[in-house]
Design an enzyme around this catalytic site. Structure first.
Site, PDB file in Angstrom:
ATOM      1  N   GLU A 113      -9.411  24.045  39.052  1.00  0.00           N
ATOM      2  CA  GLU A 113      -9.784  25.375  38.564  1.00  0.00           C
ATOM      3  C   GLU A 113     -11.258  25.628  38.847  1.00  0.00           C
ATOM      4  O   GLU A 113     -12.078  24.724  38.723  1.00  0.00           O
ATOM      5  CB  GLU A 113      -9.527  25.448  37.056  1.00  0.00           C
ATOM      6  CG  GLU A 113      -9.349  26.849  36.522  1.00  0.00           C
ATOM      7  CD  GLU A 113      -8.824  26.856  35.085  1.00  0.00           C
ATOM      8  OE1 GLU A 113      -7.653  26.493  34.862  1.00  0.00           O
ATOM      9  OE2 GLU A 113      -9.605  27.211  34.190  1.00  0.00           O
ATOM     10  N   ASP A 115     -13.948  28.356  37.487  1.00  0.00           N
ATOM     11  CA  ASP A 115     -13.982  29.317  36.380  1.00  0.00           C
ATOM     12  C   ASP A 115     -15.267  30.083  36.193  1.00  0.00           C
ATOM     13  O   ASP A 115     -16.329  29.463  36.084  1.00  0.00           O
ATOM     14  CB  ASP A 115     -13.913  28.542  35.042  1.00  0.00           C
ATOM     15  CG  ASP A 115     -12.548  28.107  34.668  1.00  0.00           C
ATOM     16  OD1 ASP A 115     -11.609  28.806  34.990  1.00  0.00           O
ATOM     17  OD2 ASP A 115     -12.459  27.046  34.033  1.00  0.00           O
ATOM     18  N   GLU A 117     -16.235  32.531  32.963  1.00  0.00           N
ATOM     19  CA  GLU A 117     -15.762  33.124  31.701  1.00  0.00           C
ATOM     20  C   GLU A 117     -16.927  33.847  31.059  1.00  0.00           C
ATOM     21  O   GLU A 117     -18.024  33.289  30.966  1.00  0.00           O
ATOM     22  CB  GLU A 117     -15.232  32.057  30.740  1.00  0.00           C
ATOM     23  CG  GLU A 117     -13.900  31.486  31.161  1.00  0.00           C
ATOM     24  CD  GLU A 117     -13.273  30.582  30.096  1.00  0.00           C
ATOM     25  OE1 GLU A 117     -13.653  30.674  28.912  1.00  0.00           O
ATOM     26  OE2 GLU A 117     -12.411  29.792  30.465  1.00  0.00           O
TER      27      GLU A 117
END
Ligand SMILES: *[C@@H]1O[C@H](CO)[C@@H](O)[C@H](O)[C@H]1NC(C)=O
Ligand SMILES: *[C@@H]1O[C@H](CO)[C@@H](O)[C@H](O)[C@H]1NC(C)=O
Length: 301
Positions: A113, A115, A117
């Site tokens: 992953e 990411d 955020e």
């Protein structure tokens, strides 16, 4: 697609390789062409003839979307405008990850992953941009930043450059983080599985804002995040093959410079500027968290 049963002729092969090579650069289409709205029961919307996508969150549900294509390396850009006003408790996640059709349990230790955020905050208080990289099931590589602008006032470009040597996270073209391929010292690097692009807006008031101290104010709902101008300059993975492998080296153009791109000295300076002035957490300096020693990739400059 059905193929003729005769031995392919040269023009036929040429046609096929032209078709494949043309997939190498996926020029920006509309949100209708590039994405599926996946959850949120109408809370995710494509608007303006496919030029704008919005996600919303209310007390009953958040929402999310995912790319139709799977990519194995690429330079992926998206413009986001985050939930304005009192967004405390909300999280807008924007990330690349292998398709969910491999269930998390069976995927086990192979989960990758990349990411971004965005952790909301009270009006006037700064968002946190949280980043992480998972490779073969292992994450714990958080770096967090404040931004040098208000990410709710306008659209800004958030980019993932993912090539076999490195992952570079950028904001409006300024690199904020580099995760180098450190396989040579035994650190797995995400490079064996194609990924989709996902985004979701959800409630995380148990941890997001000041560690969960500030709760979501549902009187402000619905909360909305907006997306524009997606572009993927990428190798598309389809039916077990990459659109890039068929391209002969001689066709290398500036269009696929991202495949070997690294940070030049100006970019290095920009990265250091961000890390010095805006980085608020770095797992690589958290010696309390890793009493047995920092993760090995941290020791490479
Ligand atoms: C919210 O604002 C406070 C106070 O400025 C700050 O400490 C915190 O890092 C901000 N962001 C989040 C997501 O809590
Ligand atoms: C859309 O993104 C491309 C590159 O990803 C950029 O060149 C272009 O200026 C952007 N368009 C707008 C309206 O910001």
């Amino acid at each position: 697609m059905s193929f003729p049963c005769t031995t392919p002729t040269v023009p036929f092969m040429l046609l096929i390789s032209l078709v494949l090579a043309s997939f190498m650069v996926v020029s920006a289409g509309t949100f209708y062409q590039d994405f599926d709205l996946k959850w949120g029961d109408g809370r995710a919307k494509i608007q303006n003839n496919g030029e704008l996508l919005t996600l919303s969150l209310d007390k009953a549900s958040g929402s999310g979307f995912q790319s139709k294509s799977e990519y194995l390396f690429g330079k992926i850009d998206m413009q986001l405008k985050l939930v304005p006003g009192n967004s405390a408790g909300t999280v807008t996640a924007y990330y690349a990850s292998p398709p969910i059709h491999i269930s998390l349990s069976s995927q086990g230790n192979t989960h990758d992953e990349i990411d971004f955020e965005f952790l909301g905050n009270l009006s006037g208080d700064p968002y946190i941009l949280h980043t992480n990289v998972f490779s073969q099931g292992k994450g714990n590589r958080e770096q967090q930043f404040y931004l040098w602008f208000d990410p709710t006032a306008d659209f800004h470009t958030y980019s993932i450059l993912w090539n076999p040597q490195r992952i570079i996270f950028s904001v409006d073209g300024t690199p904020i983080r580099e995760f180098k391929n450190s396989e040579s010292i035994g650190v797995p690097f995400p490079k064996n599985q194609p990924m989709r692009i996902y985004s979701s807006l959800w409630n995380a008031d148990d941890w997001a804002t000041r560690g969960g101290l500030v709760k979501t104010d549902w009187t402000q709902a619905p909360f909305t995040a907006s997306y524009m101008n997606f572009s993927a300059n990428a190798c598309v993975w389809s039916s077990g093959a990459s659109s890039c492998t068929s391209t002969s080296p001689s066709s290398t153009s500036s269009d696929n410079a991202w495949l070997t791109q690294q940070l030049d000295s100006t970019s290095q300076e920009r990265l250091q500027w961000v890390q010095k002035n805006y980085m608020i957490y770095n797992y690589c300096t958290d010696t309390k968290r890793f009493p047995q020693g920092l993760p090995p990739e941290c020791n490479l400059s």
